[in-house]
Each structure stands twice: as structure tokens, then as C-alpha cells.
Design an enzyme around this catalytic site. Structure first.
Site, short mmCIF file in Angstrom:
data_model
loop_
_atom_site.label_atom_id
_atom_site.label_comp_id
_atom_site.label_asym_id
_atom_site.label_seq_id
_atom_site.Cartn_x
_atom_site.Cartn_y
_atom_site.Cartn_z
N SER A 10 0.99 -1.08 0.00
CA SER A 10 -0.11 -0.09 -0.07
C SER A 10 0.97 1.23 0.01
O SER A 10 2.10 0.97 0.35
CB SER A 10 -0.86 0.01 1.27
OG SER A 10 -0.23 -0.22 2.24
N GLU A 12 0.95 5.43 0.80
CA GLU A 12 0.38 6.65 1.68
C GLU A 12 0.75 8.09 1.09
O GLU A 12 1.55 8.49 0.63
CB GLU A 12 1.24 6.54 3.15
CG GLU A 12 0.48 7.61 4.29
CD GLU A 12 0.86 7.47 5.57
OE1 GLU A 12 0.82 6.16 5.93
OE2 GLU A 12 1.49 8.35 6.21
N GLY A 108 -3.67 10.74 16.83
CA GLY A 108 -3.38 11.97 16.00
C GLY A 108 -2.36 12.75 17.20
O GLY A 108 -2.15 12.25 17.93
N ASP A 109 -1.50 13.72 16.51
CA ASP A 109 -0.51 14.44 17.38
C ASP A 109 -1.15 15.51 17.99
O ASP A 109 -2.27 16.32 17.42
CB ASP A 109 0.66 14.69 16.56
CG ASP A 109 1.66 13.47 16.30
OD1 ASP A 109 2.03 12.97 17.03
OD2 ASP A 109 2.18 13.43 15.17
N TYR A 145 4.49 0.63 16.83
CA TYR A 145 5.63 1.31 17.05
C TYR A 145 6.75 0.36 17.62
O TYR A 145 7.02 0.44 18.69
CB TYR A 145 5.34 2.49 18.03
CG TYR A 145 4.50 3.64 17.67
CD1 TYR A 145 4.80 4.73 16.85
CD2 TYR A 145 3.14 3.34 17.98
CE1 TYR A 145 4.07 5.57 16.49
CE2 TYR A 145 2.35 4.33 17.44
CZ TYR A 145 2.60 5.35 16.59
OH TYR A 145 1.63 6.28 16.28
N GLN A 176 5.30 2.47 12.24
CA GLN A 176 5.95 3.72 11.98
C GLN A 176 7.34 3.22 11.44
O GLN A 176 7.58 2.23 11.59
CB GLN A 176 6.50 4.29 13.43
CG GLN A 176 7.12 5.57 13.62
CD GLN A 176 6.27 6.64 12.55
OE1 GLN A 176 6.63 6.66 11.28
NE2 GLN A 176 5.69 7.41 13.34
N PHE A 216 12.05 14.15 10.58
CA PHE A 216 11.05 13.55 10.80
C PHE A 216 11.34 12.51 11.98
O PHE A 216 10.45 12.20 12.65
CB PHE A 216 10.61 12.71 9.67
CG PHE A 216 9.89 13.30 8.36
CD1 PHE A 216 8.99 14.35 8.55
CD2 PHE A 216 10.24 12.81 7.26
CE1 PHE A 216 8.55 15.13 7.37
CE2 PHE A 216 9.62 13.35 6.02
CZ PHE A 216 8.79 14.42 6.25
N HIS A 266 3.86 -0.92 3.53
CA HIS A 266 3.14 0.13 3.64
C HIS A 266 4.20 1.33 3.15
O HIS A 266 5.02 1.74 3.96
CB HIS A 266 2.39 0.59 4.64
CG HIS A 266 1.53 1.98 4.71
ND1 HIS A 266 0.34 1.90 3.96
CD2 HIS A 266 1.78 2.95 5.29
CE1 HIS A 266 -0.03 3.08 4.06
NE2 HIS A 266 0.78 3.90 4.80
P1 FAD Z 1 -2.48 5.85 20.48
O1 FAD Z 1 -2.22 4.32 20.14
O2 FAD Z 1 -3.41 6.39 21.08
O3 FAD Z 1 -0.89 6.19 21.55
C1 FAD Z 1 -0.62 7.37 21.75
C2 FAD Z 1 0.23 7.52 23.03
O4 FAD Z 1 -0.55 7.37 24.20
C3 FAD Z 1 1.34 6.49 22.88
O5 FAD Z 1 2.55 6.66 23.85
C4 FAD Z 1 0.62 5.24 24.11
O6 FAD Z 1 1.56 4.40 24.60
C5 FAD Z 1 -0.15 6.06 25.06
N1 FAD Z 1 -1.47 5.63 25.32
C6 FAD Z 1 -2.40 4.95 24.67
N2 FAD Z 1 -3.37 4.60 25.38
C7 FAD Z 1 -3.12 5.13 26.70
C8 FAD Z 1 -3.76 5.18 27.77
N3 FAD Z 1 -5.14 4.79 28.10
N4 FAD Z 1 -3.35 5.86 29.12
C9 FAD Z 1 -2.15 6.48 28.79
N5 FAD Z 1 -1.25 6.62 27.86
C10 FAD Z 1 -1.86 5.78 26.59
N6 FAD Z 1 -0.62 11.70 12.81
C11 FAD Z 1 -1.80 12.53 11.95
O7 FAD Z 1 -1.62 13.47 12.64
N7 FAD Z 1 -2.26 12.14 11.00
C12 FAD Z 1 -2.29 11.03 10.35
O8 FAD Z 1 -2.67 10.70 9.12
C13 FAD Z 1 -0.91 10.18 10.73
N8 FAD Z 1 -0.90 8.63 10.00
C14 FAD Z 1 -0.07 8.03 10.76
C15 FAD Z 1 -0.03 6.66 10.06
C16 FAD Z 1 0.75 5.72 10.71
C17 FAD Z 1 0.99 4.36 9.91
C18 FAD Z 1 1.60 5.99 12.24
C19 FAD Z 1 2.36 5.04 12.66
C20 FAD Z 1 1.52 7.19 12.66
C21 FAD Z 1 0.45 8.28 11.89
N9 FAD Z 1 0.33 9.35 12.57
C22 FAD Z 1 -0.52 10.49 11.95
C23 FAD Z 1 1.16 9.79 13.65
C24 FAD Z 1 0.20 9.41 15.09
O9 FAD Z 1 -0.95 10.14 15.10
C25 FAD Z 1 0.94 9.91 16.23
O10 FAD Z 1 2.16 9.04 16.46
C26 FAD Z 1 0.19 10.13 17.47
O11 FAD Z 1 1.00 10.72 18.57
C27 FAD Z 1 -0.12 8.57 18.22
O12 FAD Z 1 -1.22 8.11 17.53
P2 FAD Z 1 -1.74 6.58 17.73
O13 FAD Z 1 -3.00 6.40 17.18
O14 FAD Z 1 -0.46 5.83 17.78
O15 FAD Z 1 -1.95 6.90 19.35
#
Ligand code: FAD
Length: 285
Positions: A10, A12, A108-109, A145, A176, A216, A266
Site C-alpha cells: 500500500s 500513503e 493523532g498528534d 511502534y 512507524q 521526521f 506500506h
Molecule cells: P495511541 O495508540 O492512542 O497512543 C498514543 C500514546 O499514548 C502512546 O504513547 C501510547 O503508549 C499512549 N497511550 C495509549 N493509550 C493510553 C492510555 N489509556 N493511557 C495513557 N497512555 C496511553 N498523525 C496524524 O496526525 N495524521 C495521520 O494521518 C497520521 N498517520 C499515521 C500513520 C501511521 C501508520 C503511523 C504509525 C502514525 C501516523 N500518525 C499520524 C502519527 C500518530 O498520530 C502519532 O504517532 C500519535 O502521536 C499517536 O497516535 P496513535 O494512534 O498511535 O495513538
């Protein structure tokens, strides 16, 4: 050797900010399709200052695009940290109406001003929300990750939170990017030991520009191993040597991953086809 049969590949994209960027993205899509026919194209959400609307616009454009008479599969990224449930629900309904069947669900960030909606704080909650509202309509990918998320409290808790996303109903994960294959293999061993059976597809970042790769990598916590960093530094302005070295390193990584049972790859295309097609041509098939 057939490393690519039965695997999912895939690509992106990110939403372009200009009309010229949109035109270029369509050409990139055609160029990629001609060479590798990816299973789907994902479109990032809110990353790099783009907005929810720009993702939707690109998804509308790509779902309406036919290549050789065929519709292409599009997988929008959707993140929960800056949106209310109402906004997410509306967006999901629009994606469903467009015929979208796959999503990449993320937290998301955190915005620079620290603003969040507080309705859905983590990706596992978004996955649950999508399942509650749309059942099995969407195939849901989540992020993984192998070198740990930069904000994670510990490797153990990061893995526990990954498991929460799987328990909430994720079908698959995309990692990632990384250049240490051992990190991925270790992650997969951990999945196996915890009976997590969803496919975890490595995210592949081509190496084409040292300055942006460093930026990055510092932001997302992906390590550039010393031997790669030193070599890239040594090329300075010699772009051709840098590109050739980067292609060699990333092609080898991809081949090793596929040999080690990665379910596919990907590609983070950065909206460019050439570097991805060059890697594709180097895969053992
Ligand atoms: P989560 O899985 O929710 O985790 C985020 C953090 O919180 C981690 O450190 C985790 O250990 C911690 N955590 C999770 N659950 C809990 C809890 N219950 N209590 C306390 N801590 C917790 N970003 C964008 O803005 N737009 C995009 O389109 C985008 N695409 C991406 C695509 C891929 C394939 C990847 C790998 C990353 C992408 N990102 C994108 C980056 C991503 O949004 C960031 O890395 C973000 O900071 C974390 O998202 P996540 O879904 O992994 O979060």
C-alpha cells in the site's frame, strides 16, 4: 524466489496544499499504479498542518479516479484528538457514502497549543467508536511502534496500549518507519507470545533527503542507525550518491522484511512515485 506473492502493498499520501500539488498527486497515483498496483492508497489526516477537509477532498478525488477503467481503493486516516464524536461521526458517514471500506484510525498528534476535544483521547477509543457506530463495515488499521511511541511511559505500557487497540477491534496495523529490522522482529515475537494475530505491516520510508529524514525521525522517534547517518552525512551535496545509497539500504530492508514473513509493505510516498517504484523494482520476486 517469490517474496511478494500474497502480500499486501500500500502507499500513503498527504493532502497537497495547492492545485499544482493535486495535479501532481494524480500523476503520482497513475505512476505508482502502473508499476506496482498497490492494494490501497491511504491519505493522512491533519498531519503537517493540513485539515480534515483537505483529507476528505483528496479522498473524494481519488475515489472518483479510475485507472485502466478500475476504481482504486482509498483508505483515509482519521484521528480523534482534535475532533468531537459528532464531527467524527459525520466524517465516517461521508466516507461510507463514498464507498470507503478501510480506515487508518489514530489518536493523532497533540496540537501545538495543546488543544484536544477530550471526547476520545486514545486510538483504542476511536476504534471502539467506529465499531459501535459502523459495525464491521470498515477494515480498521491502527499504528504500531517497533521503536516505541515517543510519548510512551515504557515499552511495556506502549505494548499494552497497542493490545487495547487490537481488543477494541483493529483488523491490522501499520508500523512507524524504522531502519532497525530487529526492532520489528522483536515486536512480532512479542505479538506472537501474546497471541496477537493481526497482520502488522512495516511502514517504509524511502531515504531521499537527509535533512528532512532527520527532522521526521527526531519528531516521531524512529532511529537512523549510526552507520546510515554517517554515510548520509558524508554525501553532503552529492544527491545522486545519497539517493543510490538510500535506495540500496531501503530495498535491502524491504527484502529482509519480506523474507522474515512481513505481511506486506506500506510505503510512505511523500507524494512521489519514483523513489517507491525504484524500491519496488528491487524487490526479490
Ligand atoms: P495511541 O495508540 O492512542 O497512543 C498514543 C500514546 O499514548 C502512546 O504513547 C501510547 O503508549 C499512549 N497511550 C495509549 N493509550 C493510553 C492510555 N489509556 N493511557 C495513557 N497512555 C496511553 N498523525 C496524524 O496526525 N495524521 C495521520 O494521518 C497520521 N498517520 C499515521 C500513520 C501511521 C501508520 C503511523 C504509525 C502514525 C501516523 N500518525 C499520524 C502519527 C500518530 O498520530 C502519532 O504517532 C500519535 O502521536 C499517536 O497516535 P496513535 O494512534 O498511535 O495513538
Amino acid at each position: 524466489m517469490s517474496n511478494t506473492k500474497d502480500k499486501t502493498f500500500s502507499c500513503e499520501f498527504f493532502p497537497p496544499r495547492t492545485e499544482a500539488g493535486v495535479e501532481k498527486l494524480l500523476k503520482t497515483t497513475h505512476d505508482l499504479h502502473e508499476v506496482m498496483q498497490p492494494a490501497y492508497y491511504s491519505v493522512t489526516f491533519g498531519a503537517g498542518g493540513t485539515t480534515r477537509d483537505s483529507t476528505l477532498e483528496v479522498v473524494q478525488l481519488l475515489t472518483a479516479t479510475k485507472i485502466a477503467g478500475q476504481q482504486i481503493n482509498v483508505a483515509p486516516h482519521i484521528s480523534c484528538i482534535g475532533s468531537s464524536k459528532q464531527q467524527l461521526g459525520d466524517l465516517l458517514a461521508q466516507y461510507k457514502a463514498l464507498g470507503v471500506r478501510r480506515l487508518v484510525a489514530l489518536r493523532g498528534d497533540t496540537a501545538k497549543n495543546g488543544e484536544t476535544t477530550k471526547e476520545l483521547s486514545y486510538a483504542n477509543e476511536l476504534v471502539s467508536f467506529i465499531r459501535e457506530t459502523h459495525g464491521d463495515h470498515f477494515t480498521i488499521e491502527v499504528a504500531a511502534y517497533p521503536e516505541y511511541h515517543p510519548e510512551s511511559a515504557s515499552p511495556q505500557s506502549d505494548f499494552e496500549y497497542f493490545k487495547n487497540k487490537v481488543a477494541a477491534g483493529a483488523d491490522a496495523a501499520i508500523t512507524q518507519y524504522f531502519y532497525n529490522i530487529d526492532a520489528y522482529l522483536h515486536f512480532m515475537d512479542k505479538c506472537q507470545s501474546e497471541n496477537i494475530e493481526i497482520p502488522v505491516t512495516p511502514g517504509i520510508m524511502p531515504i531521499t533527503n537527509f535533512a528532512s529524514l532527520t527532522r521526521f525521525s527526531d519528531a516521531c522517534g524512529s532511529e537512523i542507525p549510526r552507520w546510515i547517518r554517517k554515510q548520509l552525512e558524508s554525501y553532503a551535496e552529492d544527491k545522486d550518491s545519497l539517493m543510490a545509497f538510500g535506495l540500496d539500504v531501503v530495498s535491502n530492508l524491504c527484502n529482509q522484511l519480506l523474507e522474515n514473513d512481513a505481511p506486506g509493505l506500506h510505503f510512505y510516498t511523500l507524494n512521489q512515485a519514483d523513489s517507491i517504484n525504484a524500491i519496488w523494482k528491487n524487490l526479490d520476486r
